[in-house]
Design an enzyme around this catalytic site. Sequence first.
Site: not given
Ligand code: AMP
Length: 287
Positions: A37, A185-187
């Site tokens: 992020h 990943s948040s997960r």
């Molecule tokens: P999320 O909060 O998971 O919905 O992700 C928000 C944004 O961050 C989205 O555009 C995701 O693709 C991006 N994102 C999440 N994980 C990664 C990562 N490891 N590398 C690059 N972008 C990420």
Amino acid sequence: MEIIKTVAEMSRWVQEQRTKGHTLALVPTMGFFHEGHLSLMRRAGELVDRVIVSLFVNPSQFAAHEDLDAYPRAFARDAALAEAEGVAVLFCPEVDDIYPPGFQTTVAVSELTSKLCGKSRPHHFAGVTTVVAKLFNIVAPQYAVFGEKDFQQLAVIRRMVRDLNMQVSLVGHAIVREKDGLAMSSRNAYLSKAERRQALCLWHALQEAKALVQAGERHSGRVAKRVRDVLLAHGPCQIDYIELVNRDTLERSSTIDHRVLLALAVRIGTTRLIDNACLLHGGDKNV
Ligand code: AMP
């Protein structure tokens, strides 16, 4: 950094910035920030005068059986991290403000969402495109930055922007990984210690596929078979898909060229993880 909690206030702020002639970029997120992020925020900061990060755990992109309630949240930490990145506004609206009583409009992309993650998450992408369309309308950014980890999401949003003549330039950012290769990943927060170790199977499978292709293999079926073996060699997991697809159309490709991406979705325990890589140079620099 300002923390803005209502659509009305966000719209007023945007209007004010426009009057001052400032350019804007939006980074949509669901929070629980990690380096992925933060890299998106930094990229956005290179493009414009003011970066807006939205933090909204969007209920309409979760199915009833999915992890909406359990989704990790850490607002104070997120706010501190965004502020340290020079973000101008953290926009965190309430669900009722985004979906007020009587809300009944959906923005949906059809074909691209029927493949890959769309097969097991049939309503997910309509939830994503609807909320992203709303965020684009509220913020009217010149740029929006998305991660290539969710490459299908980016392809779907690109299609929506083209199809609906939205006046925003989309920027994709390479996947950010932990030191050992696991895509952030948040997960990942859901993983136990043992699952965290096993989760490296995705990275090892991508590496193995890349090595095969570098050695001359161009047959998708044979690469997919080897990938399956590597995934399962790390322990029992539920493979949602192993697909070699054209990165723009998401159509399956029986042979491998530089437009072809290997996409994986695997469930380790109860946690569903996704990852992807281009197997020929010109693709993902991280792999
Ligand atoms: P999320 O909060 O998971 O919905 O992700 C928000 C944004 O961050 C989205 O555009 C995701 O693709 C991006 N994102 C999440 N994980 C990664 C990562 N490891 N590398 C690059 N972008 C990420």
